[in-house]
Structures are given as C-alpha cells and as structure tokens.
Design a protein around this motif. Structure first.
Motif, PDB file in Angstrom:
ATOM      1  N   SER A   1       0.736  -1.294   0.017  1.00 15.13           N
ATOM      2  CA  SER A   1      -0.090  -0.032  -0.023  1.00 15.13           C
ATOM      3  C   SER A   1       0.751   1.235   0.062  1.00 15.13           C
ATOM      4  CB  SER A   1      -0.962  -0.040   1.161  1.00 15.13           C
ATOM      5  OG  SER A   1      -1.846  -0.787   1.034  1.00 15.13           O
ATOM      6  N   LYS A   2       1.775   1.324   1.034  1.00  7.58           N
ATOM      7  CA  LYS A   2       3.058   2.555   0.732  1.00  7.58           C
ATOM      8  C   LYS A   2       3.544   2.704  -0.451  1.00  7.58           C
ATOM      9  CE  LYS A   2       4.671   0.711   4.422  1.00  7.58           C
ATOM     10  NZ  LYS A   2       5.512   0.396   5.647  1.00  7.58           N
ATOM     11  N   VAL A   3       3.858   1.554  -1.236  1.00  9.13           N
ATOM     12  CA  VAL A   3       4.709   1.672  -2.471  1.00  9.13           C
ATOM     13  C   VAL A   3       3.666   2.191  -3.496  1.00  9.13           C
ATOM     14  CG1 VAL A   3       5.698   0.258  -4.340  1.00  9.13           C
ATOM     15  CG2 VAL A   3       6.371   0.011  -1.823  1.00  9.13           C
ATOM     16  N   GLN A   4       2.395   1.629  -3.714  1.00  9.15           N
ATOM     17  CA  GLN A   4       1.449   2.106  -4.551  1.00  9.15           C
ATOM     18  C   GLN A   4       1.056   3.387  -4.269  1.00  9.15           C
ATOM     19  OE1 GLN A   4      -2.264  -0.030  -4.803  1.00  9.15           O
ATOM     20  NE2 GLN A   4      -2.711   0.851  -6.443  1.00  9.15           N
ATOM     21  N   SER A   5       0.818   3.875  -3.208  1.00  8.11           N
ATOM     22  CA  SER A   5       0.635   5.318  -2.889  1.00  8.11           C
ATOM     23  C   SER A   5       1.562   6.488  -3.109  1.00  8.11           C
ATOM     24  CB  SER A   5       0.261   5.624  -1.263  1.00  8.11           C
ATOM     25  OG  SER A   5      -0.865   4.758  -0.779  1.00  8.11           O
ATOM     26  N   ALA A   6       2.870   5.803  -2.936  1.00  9.79           N
ATOM     27  CA  ALA A   6       3.924   6.711  -3.236  1.00  9.79           C
ATOM     28  C   ALA A   6       4.254   6.749  -4.951  1.00  9.79           C
ATOM     29  CB  ALA A   6       5.370   6.295  -2.621  1.00  9.79           C
ATOM     30  N   LEU A   7       4.047   5.825  -5.449  1.00 10.91           N
ATOM     31  CA  LEU A   7       4.211   5.854  -6.846  1.00 10.91           C
ATOM     32  C   LEU A   7       3.218   6.596  -7.737  1.00 10.91           C
ATOM     33  CD1 LEU A   7       5.228   2.253  -7.709  1.00 10.91           C
ATOM     34  CD2 LEU A   7       6.747   4.201  -8.001  1.00 10.91           C
ATOM     35  N   THR A   8       1.978   6.636  -7.146  1.00  7.11           N
ATOM     36  CA  THR A   8       0.972   7.200  -7.732  1.00  7.11           C
ATOM     37  C   THR A   8       0.734   8.595  -7.398  1.00  7.11           C
ATOM     38  OG1 THR A   8      -0.596   6.632  -6.119  1.00  7.11           O
ATOM     39  CG2 THR A   8      -0.786   5.242  -7.936  1.00  7.11           C
ATOM     40  N   LYS A   9       1.453   9.072  -6.271  1.00  6.85           N
ATOM     41  CA  LYS A   9       1.679  10.504  -5.769  1.00  6.85           C
ATOM     42  C   LYS A   9       2.591  11.032  -6.793  1.00  6.85           C
ATOM     43  CE  LYS A   9       3.047  13.435  -2.064  1.00  6.85           C
ATOM     44  NZ  LYS A   9       3.379  13.366  -0.566  1.00  6.85           N
ATOM     45  N   GLU A  10       3.653  10.269  -7.298  1.00  5.07           N
ATOM     46  CA  GLU A  10       4.605  10.992  -8.347  1.00  5.07           C
ATOM     47  C   GLU A  10       4.075  10.772  -9.577  1.00  5.07           C
ATOM     48  OE1 GLU A  10       7.451  12.559  -7.397  1.00  5.07           O
ATOM     49  OE2 GLU A  10       6.849  12.517  -5.223  1.00  5.07           O
ATOM     50  N   ARG A  11       2.783  10.316  -9.960  1.00  4.70           N
ATOM     51  CA  ARG A  11       2.294  10.261 -11.307  1.00  4.70           C
ATOM     52  C   ARG A  11       2.686   8.929 -11.943  1.00  4.70           C
ATOM     53  NH1 ARG A  11      -1.306  14.242 -11.755  1.00  4.70           N
ATOM     54  NH2 ARG A  11      -0.988  16.109 -10.813  1.00  4.70           N
ATOM     55  N   TYR A  12       3.371   7.962 -11.398  1.00  7.35           N
ATOM     56  CA  TYR A  12       3.451   6.759 -12.282  1.00  7.35           C
ATOM     57  C   TYR A  12       2.050   5.810 -12.283  1.00  7.35           C
ATOM     58  CZ  TYR A  12       8.569   7.478 -11.579  1.00  7.35           C
ATOM     59  OH  TYR A  12       9.709   8.213 -11.613  1.00  7.35           O
ATOM     60  N   GLN A  13       1.927   5.386 -13.315  1.00  8.72           N
ATOM     61  CA  GLN A  13       0.747   4.490 -13.475  1.00  8.72           C
ATOM     62  C   GLN A  13       1.254   3.256 -13.304  1.00  8.72           C
ATOM     63  OE1 GLN A  13      -0.985   5.448 -17.315  1.00  8.72           O
ATOM     64  NE2 GLN A  13      -1.469   7.308 -16.877  1.00  8.72           N
ATOM     65  N   VAL A  14       0.614   2.482 -12.295  1.00 13.43           N
ATOM     66  CA  VAL A  14       1.134   0.985 -11.902  1.00 13.43           C
ATOM     67  C   VAL A  14      -0.157   0.195 -11.891  1.00 13.43           C
ATOM     68  CG1 VAL A  14       2.979   1.808 -10.582  1.00 13.43           C
ATOM     69  CG2 VAL A  14       0.787   1.534  -9.330  1.00 13.43           C
ATOM     70  N   THR A  15       0.070  -1.136 -12.430  1.00 15.80           N
ATOM     71  CA  THR A  15      -0.831  -2.093 -12.363  1.00 15.80           C
ATOM     72  C   THR A  15      -0.353  -3.082 -10.888  1.00 15.80           C
ATOM     73  OG1 THR A  15      -1.231  -2.018 -14.661  1.00 15.80           O
ATOM     74  CG2 THR A  15      -1.869  -4.088 -13.383  1.00 15.80           C
ATOM     75  N   ARG A  16      -1.321  -3.253 -10.101  1.00 20.84           N
ATOM     76  CA  ARG A  16      -0.896  -4.263  -9.033  1.00 20.84           C
ATOM     77  C   ARG A  16      -1.344  -5.380  -9.057  1.00 20.84           C
ATOM     78  NH1 ARG A  16      -2.232  -1.855  -3.037  1.00 20.84           N
ATOM     79  NH2 ARG A  16      -1.787  -4.003  -2.005  1.00 20.84           N
ATOM     80  N   LEU A  17      -0.599  -6.564  -9.009  1.00 19.26           N
ATOM     81  CA  LEU A  17      -0.903  -8.012  -9.053  1.00 19.26           C
ATOM     82  C   LEU A  17      -0.667  -8.618  -7.822  1.00 19.26           C
ATOM     83  CD1 LEU A  17       0.674  -8.826 -12.547  1.00 19.26           C
ATOM     84  CD2 LEU A  17      -1.736  -8.290 -12.264  1.00 19.26           C
ATOM     85  N   ALA A  18      -1.819  -9.503  -7.442  1.00 16.71           N
ATOM     86  CA  ALA A  18      -1.512 -10.267  -5.918  1.00 16.71           C
ATOM     87  C   ALA A  18      -0.548 -11.478  -6.536  1.00 16.71           C
ATOM     88  CB  ALA A  18      -2.844 -10.911  -5.416  1.00 16.71           C
TER      89      ALA A  18
END
Length: 107
Positions: free
Chosen positions: A14-31
């Motif tokens: 969750s911390k990684v995703q929040s930080a990446l999206t805050k810096e405007r990186y578009q990410v796809t998250r897979l379990a």
C-alpha cells in the motif's frame, strides 16, 4: 521506454502504490505468492520513460523495508526422527526487474 516489475511484500504494498501514484507513475498491482515462504506478495508493473526509472526504483526502495522473521525448520536425527526448530530469515525489501519496451500503444 522501460517496463519495471517490482515484487514487494504485502506489508509494504500500500505504501509503495501510494508513493508511486503520488509521483504520477501509472502502476498495475497483481497479487502474487512467493515460492520460499509461500507468503503473499504484490507485483507492480509500471511502464515509464528511461530517465524516470532510477526515480521509480528509489521510491520502491524507500517504502520496501527488509525485516527478519522466524520460520520453522526441521532436521533429521536418524530413521524417522525429526525435530522442528525456528530459523531466522530475512524477508521484505523488493525484487525489481527493468526491461526494454520495444513497442507501446495505448488504445
């Protein structure tokens, strides 16, 4: 263009995703599930320009902390005799792959 695949612990995802999206990186998250401890992981897939790769890796590293955990291990003491004792292993952090993208289209 580069494709970043980052495997991080569920504890940090969750911390990684929040930080990446805050810096405007578009990410796809897979379990995903790791093979060693069979523990849950999260794999992030992110396409970015070549000059932004190092910044994305810094963000992932800042929010993916290594830690230790005790896991059961077993040893054999003769025919049919086994004992279980805990072993300390290092978990967490991130495993990051960076690959060249030959072609990218968004349709």
């Amino acid at each position: 263009m580069k494709l970043i695949m980052a495997i991080v612990s569920n504890d940090d995802s969750s911390k990684v995703q929040s930080a990446l999206t805050k810096e405007r990186y578009q990410v796809t998250r897979l379990a995903t599930t790791g093979g060693f401890l069979m523990a849950g992981n999260t794999t992030f897939i992110c396409g970015t320009e070549d000059d932004k790769v190092d910044h994305a890796i810094e963000i992932i590293a800042q929010h993916s902390k290594k830690r230790t955990q005790m896991v059961p291990s077993s040893a054999s003491y003769g025919v049919g005799m086994y004992t279980s004792f805990p072993v300390e292993v290092q978990i967490g952090g991130a495993t990051i792959f960076v690959m060249d993208v030959e072609r990218f289209e968004k349709v």
